[in-house]
Design an enzyme around this catalytic site. Sequence first.
Site, PDB file in Angstrom:
ATOM      1  N   THR A   1      -3.272  -2.942  -2.073  1.00  0.00           N
ATOM      2  CA  THR A   1      -2.897  -2.361  -0.776  1.00  0.00           C
ATOM      3  C   THR A   1      -2.859  -0.837  -0.914  1.00  0.00           C
ATOM      4  OG1 THR A   1      -1.614  -4.257  -0.068  1.00  0.00           O
ATOM      5  CG2 THR A   1      -0.902  -2.123   0.793  1.00  0.00           C
TER       6      THR A   1
ATOM      7  N   ASP B   1       4.113  -7.259   5.364  1.00  0.00           N
ATOM      8  CA  ASP B   1       4.966  -6.127   5.743  1.00  0.00           C
ATOM      9  C   ASP B   1       4.168  -4.898   6.166  1.00  0.00           C
ATOM     10  OD1 ASP B   1       4.094  -6.079   2.984  1.00  0.00           O
ATOM     11  OD2 ASP B   1       5.276  -4.240   2.775  1.00  0.00           O
TER      12      ASP B   1
HETATM   13  N1  ASP Z   1       2.378  -5.960   1.051  1.00  0.00           N
HETATM   14  C1  ASP Z   1       1.085  -6.566   1.199  1.00  0.00           C
HETATM   15  C2  ASP Z   1       1.233  -7.856   1.942  1.00  0.00           C
HETATM   16  O1  ASP Z   1       2.144  -8.595   1.656  1.00  0.00           O
HETATM   17  C3  ASP Z   1       0.398  -6.821  -0.082  1.00  0.00           C
HETATM   18  C4  ASP Z   1       0.551  -5.766  -1.129  1.00  0.00           C
HETATM   19  O2  ASP Z   1       1.048  -4.698  -0.875  1.00  0.00           O
HETATM   20  O3  ASP Z   1       0.144  -5.990  -2.271  1.00  0.00           O
HETATM   21  O4  ASP Z   1       0.413  -8.166   2.767  1.00  0.00           O
END
Ligand code: ASP
Length: 304
Positions: free
Chosen positions: A171, A202
Site C-alpha cells: 500500500t 482502512d
Molecule cells: N491497509 C490496507 C488494507 O487493509 C492494506 C495495507 O496497507 O497493506 O486494505
Amino acid sequence: MFGLALHGGAGTLPRADMNDAQERRYRAGLAQALSVGYEVLESGGTSLDAVTQTVVTLENNPLFNAGHGAVFTLDGRNELDASIMEGSELRAGAVCGVTHIRNPIELARAVMERSDFVLLAGGGAEEFALTCGFEFVPQSYFFTAARWRQLERIRSGDTSLSALTIAHVGTVGAVALDRGGCLAAATSTGGMTGKRFNRIGDSPLIGAGTYADNRSCAVSCSGHGEVFIRTAVAHDIAARMRFGGRDLAQAVREVVLGELPARNGEGGVIAIDPTGEIVMEFNSEGMFRASRKGGGEPHIHIYR
Ligand code: ASP
C-alpha cells in the site's frame, strides 16, 4: 519549513525473500516518488499537490500494491481504494472498489474538489470519473505476474508467515507540510491479496487510514485494514495530540506500538506535524518508507 514522508507499505517482504536486486528496485522507486513530491514543495507548491503527485508516482510503479501493481481479490480481480485529505479546512475525498481507474488517488481528489461528497464507491465512483473526463484502463492493466503468484499461494491455502505477510504489502501513502503551513495526507491501495470481493479496508476511510488536521498532524497508514478501522488509527493519533497533549512521536508510538499490537494489528504509519516533525513507525518486520525535510537530505529505509 516544509517536509514530505511517504510509504510503500508496512509488513515488508521477509528479509529472506528479498534479494539485493529487488531491494535496489524498491529503493529506486521510493527515491523517485520522494523527489517528485519534494520538488513540488521546494518550488512552493501545496502539500495537496505534493502528496497527490507522490502517490501517483507510486501507483504507476508495479512494485507497489496500488494502481498498476494492485493485488488480486480471491476471485482474481483488482479493486482499488484511495483517499486524500487536507488540514486547513478538513476537506477530504475518497473512492473504494474502483476497477478501471489508472490513478485512484486523482479520482479521490476529484471527489474532494468537484463533488459534494467525501466517499464514492464502485460503479458510482467510476460514473463520476466518466463525467470528470478520467481515462479508463482495462483490468488487464493491473495484471502483474508477481501479484498473481501471491494470489495462487493464498488460494492454495498457504498460511505460512511469508504468504500472510506479502498478502498486504505495498500500500502507498504520503504526508506533507508545505511552505504555507498546510498539512495533507493521501493513501492508495489494492487492499489485501485474496480479499473477498467488495471488501473495503482502512485506506479509503478518513480517520482510519488517512487523516490531516493543521491543529495536530497528517497521517497515512498501512497494515491489516480491519484492525486499523476498529482502532481509527489516523484520527486516534491526531486526537492524542490535540486533546491529550502528546507530541507527534508519543502519539504515534502509543497507537502503533500499543493499541495495534494489543489487537494483533500489524502495520505502520507515516506522520508529519505543523513544525515539520516527521515520524515513521511500524510494528511489522519493516516498512518501505522515505522522507525529506526542506533543505535536508533524503532518507530511504526498508527495515529497522
Ligand atoms: N491497509 C490496507 C488494507 O487493509 C492494506 C495495507 O496497507 O497493506 O486494505
